[in-house]
Design a protein around this motif. Structure first.
Motif, PDB file in Angstrom:
ATOM      1  N   MET A   4     -10.796  97.228 -56.859  1.00  0.00           N
ATOM      2  CA  MET A   4     -11.350  98.538 -56.525  1.00  0.00           C
ATOM      3  C   MET A   4     -11.904  99.227 -57.766  1.00  0.00           C
ATOM      4  O   MET A   4     -12.980  99.823 -57.734  1.00  0.00           O
ATOM      5  CB  MET A   4     -10.259  99.384 -55.876  1.00  0.00           C
ATOM      6  CG  MET A   4     -10.708 100.572 -55.173  1.00  0.00           C
ATOM      7  SD  MET A   4      -9.187 101.243 -54.480  1.00  0.00           S
ATOM      8  CE  MET A   4      -9.786 102.296 -53.321  1.00  0.00           C
ATOM      9  N   PHE A   5     -11.173  99.125 -58.880  1.00  0.00           N
ATOM     10  CA  PHE A   5     -11.622  99.738 -60.129  1.00  0.00           C
ATOM     11  C   PHE A   5     -12.908  99.096 -60.622  1.00  0.00           C
ATOM     12  O   PHE A   5     -13.843  99.783 -61.016  1.00  0.00           O
ATOM     13  CB  PHE A   5     -10.524  99.629 -61.198  1.00  0.00           C
ATOM     14  CG  PHE A   5     -10.965 100.101 -62.546  1.00  0.00           C
ATOM     15  CD1 PHE A   5     -11.122 101.445 -62.803  1.00  0.00           C
ATOM     16  CD2 PHE A   5     -11.264  99.192 -63.548  1.00  0.00           C
ATOM     17  CE1 PHE A   5     -11.542 101.890 -64.047  1.00  0.00           C
ATOM     18  CE2 PHE A   5     -11.682  99.623 -64.795  1.00  0.00           C
ATOM     19  CZ  PHE A   5     -11.820 100.977 -65.040  1.00  0.00           C
ATOM     20  N   PHE A   6     -12.964  97.750 -60.605  1.00  0.00           N
ATOM     21  CA  PHE A   6     -14.161  97.061 -61.081  1.00  0.00           C
ATOM     22  C   PHE A   6     -15.346  97.313 -60.150  1.00  0.00           C
ATOM     23  O   PHE A   6     -16.485  97.401 -60.595  1.00  0.00           O
ATOM     24  CB  PHE A   6     -13.891  95.565 -61.242  1.00  0.00           C
ATOM     25  CG  PHE A   6     -13.040  95.253 -62.440  1.00  0.00           C
ATOM     26  CD1 PHE A   6     -13.433  95.622 -63.712  1.00  0.00           C
ATOM     27  CD2 PHE A   6     -11.832  94.595 -62.288  1.00  0.00           C
ATOM     28  CE1 PHE A   6     -12.648  95.348 -64.816  1.00  0.00           C
ATOM     29  CE2 PHE A   6     -11.041  94.313 -63.382  1.00  0.00           C
ATOM     30  CZ  PHE A   6     -11.445  94.688 -64.654  1.00  0.00           C
ATOM     31  N   GLY A   7     -15.084  97.427 -58.874  1.00  0.00           N
ATOM     32  CA  GLY A   7     -16.155  97.749 -57.933  1.00  0.00           C
ATOM     33  C   GLY A   7     -16.722  99.134 -58.183  1.00  0.00           C
ATOM     34  O   GLY A   7     -17.936  99.340 -58.164  1.00  0.00           O
ATOM     35  N   ALA A   8     -15.840 100.110 -58.438  1.00  0.00           N
ATOM     36  CA  ALA A   8     -16.297 101.471 -58.720  1.00  0.00           C
ATOM     37  C   ALA A   8     -17.035 101.521 -60.049  1.00  0.00           C
ATOM     38  O   ALA A   8     -18.048 102.214 -60.183  1.00  0.00           O
ATOM     39  CB  ALA A   8     -15.107 102.425 -58.732  1.00  0.00           C
ATOM     40  N   ALA A   9     -16.561 100.770 -61.040  1.00  0.00           N
ATOM     41  CA  ALA A   9     -17.233 100.733 -62.343  1.00  0.00           C
ATOM     42  C   ALA A   9     -18.605 100.094 -62.221  1.00  0.00           C
ATOM     43  O   ALA A   9     -19.577 100.554 -62.818  1.00  0.00           O
ATOM     44  CB  ALA A   9     -16.373  99.987 -63.354  1.00  0.00           C
ATOM     45  N   ALA A  10     -18.713  99.032 -61.425  1.00  0.00           N
ATOM     46  CA  ALA A  10     -20.005  98.375 -61.224  1.00  0.00           C
ATOM     47  C   ALA A  10     -20.973  99.303 -60.501  1.00  0.00           C
ATOM     48  O   ALA A  10     -22.152  99.392 -60.859  1.00  0.00           O
ATOM     49  CB  ALA A  10     -19.815  97.080 -60.436  1.00  0.00           C
ATOM     50  N   LEU A  11     -20.496 100.023 -59.514  1.00  0.00           N
ATOM     51  CA  LEU A  11     -21.342 100.977 -58.795  1.00  0.00           C
ATOM     52  C   LEU A  11     -21.816 102.089 -59.719  1.00  0.00           C
ATOM     53  O   LEU A  11     -22.991 102.470 -59.700  1.00  0.00           O
ATOM     54  CB  LEU A  11     -20.585 101.549 -57.601  1.00  0.00           C
ATOM     55  CG  LEU A  11     -21.345 102.580 -56.769  1.00  0.00           C
ATOM     56  CD1 LEU A  11     -22.554 101.932 -56.117  1.00  0.00           C
ATOM     57  CD2 LEU A  11     -20.433 103.204 -55.741  1.00  0.00           C
ATOM     58  N   ALA A  12     -20.919 102.596 -60.565  1.00  0.00           N
ATOM     59  CA  ALA A  12     -21.302 103.643 -61.511  1.00  0.00           C
ATOM     60  C   ALA A  12     -22.332 103.129 -62.506  1.00  0.00           C
ATOM     61  O   ALA A  12     -23.294 103.837 -62.856  1.00  0.00           O
ATOM     62  CB  ALA A  12     -20.070 104.163 -62.247  1.00  0.00           C
ATOM     63  N   VAL A  14     -24.554 100.737 -61.987  1.00  0.00           N
ATOM     64  CA  VAL A  14     -25.837 100.604 -61.279  1.00  0.00           C
ATOM     65  C   VAL A  14     -26.504 101.967 -61.122  1.00  0.00           C
ATOM     66  O   VAL A  14     -27.706 102.114 -61.331  1.00  0.00           O
ATOM     67  CB  VAL A  14     -25.609  99.910 -59.910  1.00  0.00           C
ATOM     68  CG1 VAL A  14     -26.838 100.033 -59.022  1.00  0.00           C
ATOM     69  CG2 VAL A  14     -25.241  98.463 -60.114  1.00  0.00           C
ATOM     70  N   VAL A  15     -25.733 102.963 -60.761  1.00  0.00           N
ATOM     71  CA  VAL A  15     -26.289 104.305 -60.589  1.00  0.00           C
ATOM     72  C   VAL A  15     -26.842 104.829 -61.905  1.00  0.00           C
ATOM     73  O   VAL A  15     -27.943 105.383 -61.960  1.00  0.00           O
ATOM     74  CB  VAL A  15     -25.219 105.261 -60.008  1.00  0.00           C
ATOM     75  CG1 VAL A  15     -25.670 106.699 -60.081  1.00  0.00           C
ATOM     76  CG2 VAL A  15     -24.905 104.879 -58.580  1.00  0.00           C
ATOM     77  N   VAL A  16     -26.113 104.634 -62.990  1.00  0.00           N
ATOM     78  CA  VAL A  16     -26.564 105.133 -64.299  1.00  0.00           C
ATOM     79  C   VAL A  16     -27.806 104.387 -64.760  1.00  0.00           C
ATOM     80  O   VAL A  16     -28.723 104.984 -65.335  1.00  0.00           O
ATOM     81  CB  VAL A  16     -25.418 105.012 -65.333  1.00  0.00           C
ATOM     82  CG1 VAL A  16     -25.915 105.227 -66.737  1.00  0.00           C
ATOM     83  CG2 VAL A  16     -24.324 106.003 -65.005  1.00  0.00           C
ATOM     84  N   LEU A  17     -27.875 103.084 -64.517  1.00  0.00           N
ATOM     85  CA  LEU A  17     -29.014 102.294 -64.984  1.00  0.00           C
ATOM     86  C   LEU A  17     -30.291 102.551 -64.190  1.00  0.00           C
ATOM     87  O   LEU A  17     -31.385 102.521 -64.751  1.00  0.00           O
ATOM     88  CB  LEU A  17     -28.668 100.802 -64.938  1.00  0.00           C
ATOM     89  CG  LEU A  17     -27.685 100.309 -65.987  1.00  0.00           C
ATOM     90  CD1 LEU A  17     -27.349  98.847 -65.747  1.00  0.00           C
ATOM     91  CD2 LEU A  17     -28.245 100.497 -67.385  1.00  0.00           C
ATOM     92  N   PHE A  18     -30.167 102.799 -62.916  1.00  0.00           N
ATOM     93  CA  PHE A  18     -31.353 102.869 -62.074  1.00  0.00           C
ATOM     94  C   PHE A  18     -31.786 104.281 -61.682  1.00  0.00           C
ATOM     95  O   PHE A  18     -32.767 104.436 -60.971  1.00  0.00           O
ATOM     96  CB  PHE A  18     -31.155 102.027 -60.817  1.00  0.00           C
ATOM     97  CG  PHE A  18     -31.105 100.569 -61.110  1.00  0.00           C
ATOM     98  CD1 PHE A  18     -32.214  99.906 -61.598  1.00  0.00           C
ATOM     99  CD2 PHE A  18     -29.937  99.859 -60.932  1.00  0.00           C
ATOM    100  CE1 PHE A  18     -32.166  98.560 -61.883  1.00  0.00           C
ATOM    101  CE2 PHE A  18     -29.873  98.519 -61.206  1.00  0.00           C
ATOM    102  CZ  PHE A  18     -30.983  97.848 -61.699  1.00  0.00           C
ATOM    103  N   THR A  19     -31.089 105.313 -62.124  1.00  0.00           N
ATOM    104  CA  THR A  19     -31.506 106.676 -61.771  1.00  0.00           C
ATOM    105  C   THR A  19     -31.677 107.615 -62.962  1.00  0.00           C
ATOM    106  O   THR A  19     -31.508 108.818 -62.814  1.00  0.00           O
ATOM    107  CB  THR A  19     -30.491 107.304 -60.797  1.00  0.00           C
ATOM    108  OG1 THR A  19     -29.209 107.315 -61.421  1.00  0.00           O
ATOM    109  CG2 THR A  19     -30.453 106.581 -59.480  1.00  0.00           C
ATOM    110  N   PRO A  20     -32.054 107.164 -64.165  1.00  0.00           N
ATOM    111  CA  PRO A  20     -32.241 108.132 -65.246  1.00  0.00           C
ATOM    112  C   PRO A  20     -33.501 108.964 -65.070  1.00  0.00           C
ATOM    113  O   PRO A  20     -33.610 110.059 -65.595  1.00  0.00           O
ATOM    114  CB  PRO A  20     -32.313 107.272 -66.502  1.00  0.00           C
ATOM    115  CG  PRO A  20     -32.814 105.971 -66.027  1.00  0.00           C
ATOM    116  CD  PRO A  20     -32.236 105.805 -64.650  1.00  0.00           C
ATOM    117  N   GLY A  21     -34.470 108.448 -64.314  1.00  0.00           N
ATOM    118  CA  GLY A  21     -35.701 109.205 -64.091  1.00  0.00           C
ATOM    119  C   GLY A  21     -35.464 110.505 -63.349  1.00  0.00           C
ATOM    120  O   GLY A  21     -36.191 111.479 -63.530  1.00  0.00           O
TER     121      GLY A  21
END
Length: 112
Positions: A4-12, A14-21
């Protein structure tokens, strides 16, 4: 639990990498008609004339409160209102002078 922790970290990640715009777009502003006059007003609060007027306002209001004698409550509150406005303008100028970064608007060449 670890999955669960690694899944949440992976999701975070992805969000940080693909939404800086989206964050940069939020700083651009909407370009509304009333933003220009408000920016002009905040820049004029930090000028030398505003500094002199605010310093004079602090001195005069302080003297009125100390040496005013018996003044009614309405006048006392009006004096304190002017004193607070003068202190806000004075603080904006002091912050700009000390740190080259305004309290209201970032100064060109100031901190990022």
């Amino acid at each position: 639990m670890r999955k669960m922790f690694f899944g949440a970290a992976a999701l975070a990640a992805v969000v940080v990498l693909f939404t800086p715009g989206l964050a940069w777009a939020a700083q651009a502003g909407a370009g509304l008609a009333w933003e220009g006059p408000l920016q002009t007003l905040t820049r004029s609060i930090q000028g030398p004339v505003a500094f002199a007027i605010s310093l004079l306002g602090v001195v005069v209001c302080g003297a009125m409160l100390v040496f005013g004698g018996e003044i009614n409550e309405f006048v006392r509150r009006a004096i304190m209102l002017v004193l607070v406005v003068a202190m806000i303008a004075f603080a904006a100028n002091i912050l700009t002078g000390l740190f080259n970064y305004g309290a209201l608007v970032p100064v060109a060449g100031g901190l990022p």
